[in-house]
Scaffold this active site. Structure first.
Site, short mmCIF file in Angstrom:
data_model
loop_
_atom_site.label_atom_id
_atom_site.label_comp_id
_atom_site.label_asym_id
_atom_site.label_seq_id
_atom_site.Cartn_x
_atom_site.Cartn_y
_atom_site.Cartn_z
N CYS A 12 4.62 27.50 21.24
CA CYS A 12 4.63 26.62 20.07
C CYS A 12 4.69 27.48 18.83
O CYS A 12 4.39 28.67 18.87
CB CYS A 12 3.36 25.77 20.05
SG CYS A 12 3.24 24.68 21.49
N GLY A 38 9.59 26.16 20.13
CA GLY A 38 9.28 24.85 20.68
C GLY A 38 10.25 23.82 20.17
O GLY A 38 10.45 23.69 18.96
N ASN A 114 -1.26 26.97 19.25
CA ASN A 114 -0.27 27.69 20.06
C ASN A 114 -1.05 28.50 21.09
O ASN A 114 -1.86 29.34 20.72
CB ASN A 114 0.55 28.62 19.15
CG ASN A 114 1.44 29.60 19.91
OD1 ASN A 114 1.78 30.65 19.38
ND2 ASN A 114 1.82 29.30 21.14
N GLY A 115 -0.78 28.23 22.37
CA GLY A 115 -1.46 29.00 23.40
C GLY A 115 -1.85 28.14 24.57
O GLY A 115 -1.41 26.99 24.68
N TYR A 255 11.29 38.37 24.87
CA TYR A 255 12.11 37.16 24.83
C TYR A 255 11.75 36.17 23.74
O TYR A 255 12.62 35.62 23.08
CB TYR A 255 12.03 36.47 26.21
CG TYR A 255 12.62 35.09 26.19
CD1 TYR A 255 14.00 34.90 26.19
CD2 TYR A 255 11.80 33.97 26.13
CE1 TYR A 255 14.53 33.62 26.15
CE2 TYR A 255 12.34 32.70 26.09
CZ TYR A 255 13.70 32.53 26.10
OH TYR A 255 14.23 31.27 26.04
P1 AMP Z 1 16.35 32.06 34.87
O1 AMP Z 1 17.72 31.53 34.64
O2 AMP Z 1 15.42 31.03 35.41
O3 AMP Z 1 16.31 33.32 35.66
O4 AMP Z 1 15.77 32.39 33.42
C1 AMP Z 1 16.09 33.57 32.81
C2 AMP Z 1 16.62 33.33 31.42
O5 AMP Z 1 15.77 32.45 30.68
C3 AMP Z 1 16.66 34.64 30.70
O6 AMP Z 1 18.01 34.82 30.32
C4 AMP Z 1 15.75 34.50 29.50
O7 AMP Z 1 16.48 34.73 28.31
C5 AMP Z 1 15.24 33.07 29.51
N1 AMP Z 1 13.78 33.01 29.64
C6 AMP Z 1 12.91 33.89 30.11
N2 AMP Z 1 11.64 33.42 30.11
C7 AMP Z 1 11.72 32.17 29.61
C8 AMP Z 1 10.75 31.13 29.38
N3 AMP Z 1 9.47 31.27 29.69
N4 AMP Z 1 11.20 29.97 28.83
C9 AMP Z 1 12.49 29.79 28.55
N5 AMP Z 1 13.45 30.71 28.78
C10 AMP Z 1 13.08 31.90 29.31
#
Ligand code: AMP
Length: 483
Positions: A12, A38, A114-115, A255
C-alpha cells in the site's frame, strides 16, 4: 487469514500533508506517484479546522477521483491518503482506507496502514472478547481499535501503548483534528519518509518519488520505532520503542519501489543496476543482446549490459493500458493478462542469442510466457538471468506472499525451473550478491535488510503464521533443499 491460499499482493502507499491550502489536491498528486504500491482502492481524508471529509472508492486513484468535483469536497489544510492493494476475499469499500474512528479526547481520528501484522488473529480475538465490533476485515483496523480501548489517557500515550502490542510490518499515518502522526515498526520493514514544502507544510509518505511529485524536499527517513508528530507548531520526533532492529524489505529495492525513489540514502534504480551487474558477474553468458522485462527489470537489465559489455536493446514493449495481472485468480487469466501486457520487438530478437533479465520469478507465469514469445519471434537462445535470489519463503510483513504453494522456487530446483520456463539457461543472483548490490545500510546484521523470502531468516517471530510456516517447511524440506 494465515495459511489460506491468498492472491499474491503488492503493498500500500501512504501520503499525508499538514499545513497546505490545497492539501487534498497535493495528497492526490502524491498518491498518484505511489499508485504502483496499490491499485485496488484509494482514499483521501481532509481536515478542515478539525472537521473531517472523506472520499474513497475501489479502483485506481484516477477512477476514484474521476469526477473533478470530488477533490473540491475535501477542503482543509491537512490531509492523509492511501492506495490499497487487497487480496481476494478481502475486497470491498469497507476495507478502503483511510478509516475513521471516534475518540473521546480528540473527537475523531483517521488511519491509513501499509504492512501486515503477524499477530492480527490474536489481537482480533482479544479485542472481540472486550466487545469490539470490527468495521472491516483487514488487519489495518486493529490499531484504531487498540487506541479506542486503551487505558492510557491521551492520544499519543494510547498510540504508543497500542503500537507496542503490534507485531510484524507496519507503517501508519494517522490524523486527529490537531495533528498528523506517522509511525514505523521496530524493524522498519517499509519505507517511510518525511518531506517539506517551501511554504513549511510537512509531508510524510511511503516513497521519495511522491515528494518529488509535489515539489517537496526530503527531510529524513522515519526510523524504526519512531513516531513523528506534526502540528501547527511543527514536527516533533518521538518513539514508542527503542528496541529496534532495522531490516528493511529487500523486495522494496528489487521490485516494489519506483526506480526514481531513494530508500535510506540508496537510489532504487542504482541498486537495481548493481543487482544486474552482480548477476552478470556471477552467471556470465555469451550472447548478442540484453533485454529487460518492462518496466520493473529495466534498471537491472541496463546494469547487466554495462557489466557484461553485451549491448542493451528494447526487445520488449509493455502496453501501458493494462493494469495488474499478477493477482488474477486463475492461471489462465494470469497468462492472458501477461500476453495482453507484453510484446516483442522482432527486429531486436530474431536470430539472436538473448540474455533476458527479470527482477524476480514468483509463480513462473511471466518468464515462461516471455521465453516462448521470444522463441516464436525467432530468438536463437534465451538465457534468463534473475536479478534477485530464488524466492522460496513466504513474506509475512506486508508483501502478500504468505504461502509457499504457488512459489515455483519453493517447489522446484533451478534446473527444473529452467526446464519449466523453457529457457536455455537460468541463473539467480546470490543472497550475498543481493545484499552487496543494495549496499551496506548500517552495521546491523544483514546490512539492515530483510532477506527472509530467499533464506528463511525472519527477523521477528512469526506468531499467527508460525504453525503454517512449520508445516510448509516440513512438507517441502525448504531449508535442506535451499539452492
Ligand atoms: P510470476 O509471473 O508469477 O513469476 O511473477 C513474476 C513477475 O511479477 C516479475 O516479473 C515481477 O516483476 C513481478 N512481481 C514480483 N513480485 C511481485 C508481487 N509480490 N506482486 C506483483 N508482482 C510481482
Amino acid at each position: 487469514m494465515p495459511n489460506e491460499i491468498k492472491g499474491l499482493n503488492e503493498e500500500c502507499g501512504l501520503f499525508g500533508i499538514w499545513g497546505a491550502d490545497n492539501a487534498a489536491q497535493l495528497t492526490y498528486d502524491g498518491l498518484h506517484s505511489l499508485q504502483h504500491r496499490g491499485q485496488e482502492g484509494a482514499g483521501i481524508v481532509s481536515n478542515e479546522n478539525g472537521q473531517f471529509h472523506r472520499q474513497r472508492g475501489l479502483g485506481l486513484l484516477a477512477e476514484v477521483f474521476a469526477d473533478p468535483q470530488k477533490i473540491a469536497t475535501l477542503p482543509g489544510t491537512a490531509a492523509i491518503g492511501h492506495v490499497r492493494y487487497a487480496t481476494a476475499g478481502n475486497h470491498g469499500i469497507k476495507n478502503i482506507q483511510p478509516m475513521f474512528f471516534d475518540h473521546p479526547g480528540e473527537g475523531q481520528f483517521a488511519l491509513a496502514h501499509n504492512g501486515n501484522l503477524t499477530n492480527a488473529t490474536q489481537l482480533r480475538r482479544d479485542l472481540t472478547k472486550k466487545g469490539v465490533q470490527f468495521q472491516a476485515t483487514s488487519d489495518s483496523e486493529l490499531l484504531g481499535e487498540l487506541i479506542q480501548t486503551s487505558s492510557q489517557t491521551n492520544f499519543i500515550d494510547q498510540l504508543k501503548a497500542s503500537l507496542n502490542q503490534l507485531r510484524g510490518g507496519f507503517a501508519y499515518l494517522l490524523m486527529t483534528p490537531q495533528m498528523m502522526v506517522a509511525a514505523l515498526d521496530p524493524n522498519g520493514f517499509r519505507p517511510l519518509v518525511v518531506g517539506k514544502l517551501a511554504n513549511g507544510a510537512m509531508i510524510v509518505c511511503s516513497e521519495t518519488c511522491a515528494l518529488d511529485q509535489v515539489g517537496a524536499t526530503f527531510v529524513r527517513d522515519v526510523e524504526p520505532g519512531e513516531i513523528i508528530i506534526v502540528t501547527d507548531k511543527g514536527m516533533q520526533i518521538d518513539h514508542f520503542t527503542t528496541d529496534t532492529h532495522l531490516s528493511i524489505c529487500s523486495m522494496e529495492y528489487i521490485y516494489f519501489a519506483r526506480p526514481d525513489s531513494v530508500i535510506r540514502g540508496i537510489s532504487v534504480h542504482e541498486a537495481r543496476k548493481r543487482m544486474g551487474a552482480a548477476i552478470a558477474k556471477e552467471a556470465p553468458v555469451k550472447a548478442d543482446v540484453v533485454i529487460g522485462v518492462p518496466n520493473s527489470s529495466l534498471s537491472a537489465a541496463i546494469g547487466y549490459a554495462q557489466a557484461s559489455g553485451i549491448h542493451y536493446d528494447m526487445g520488449m514493449i509493455k502496453n501501458q493500458y493494462v493494469a495488474r495481472t499478477f493477482i488474477e485468480p486463475t492461471q489462465a487469466k494470469r497468462v492472458r493478462g501477461v500476453s495482453m501486457k507484453l510484446s516483442v520487438v522482432k527486429s531486436v530478437v530474431a536470430g539472436k542469442d538473448i540474455v533476458l533479465v527479470d527482477d524476480s520469478i514468483v509463480r513462473g507465469t511471466t518468464s515462461s510466457y516471455i521465453v516462448r514469445l521470444l522463441k516464436r519471434a525467432g530468438a536463437k537462445s534465451v538465457h534468463v538471468r534473475i536479478a534477485s535470489p530464488v524466492l522460496k519463503f513466504p513474506c509475512y510483513y506486508g508483501i502478500d506472499i504468505q504461502t509457499t504453494k504457488e512459489l515455483i522456487g519453493a517447489n522446484h530446483s533451478v534446473p527444473e525451473i529452467c526446464q519449466l520456463i523453457g529457457a536455455d539457461s537460468l541463473a539467480y543472483l546470490s543472497v550475498n550478491g543481493l545484499v552487496e548490490s543494495i549496499g551496506a545500510l548500517n552495521d546491523q546484521p544483514n546490512h539492515g535488510l530483510c532477506t527472509a523470502y530467499f533464506d528463511g531468516q525472519y527477523p521477528t517471530p512469526l506468531y499467527d503464521y508460525q504453525a503454517g510456516f512449520d508445516a510448509d517447511v516440513a512438507r517441502l524440506g525448504l531449508y535442506e533443499g535451499a539452492n
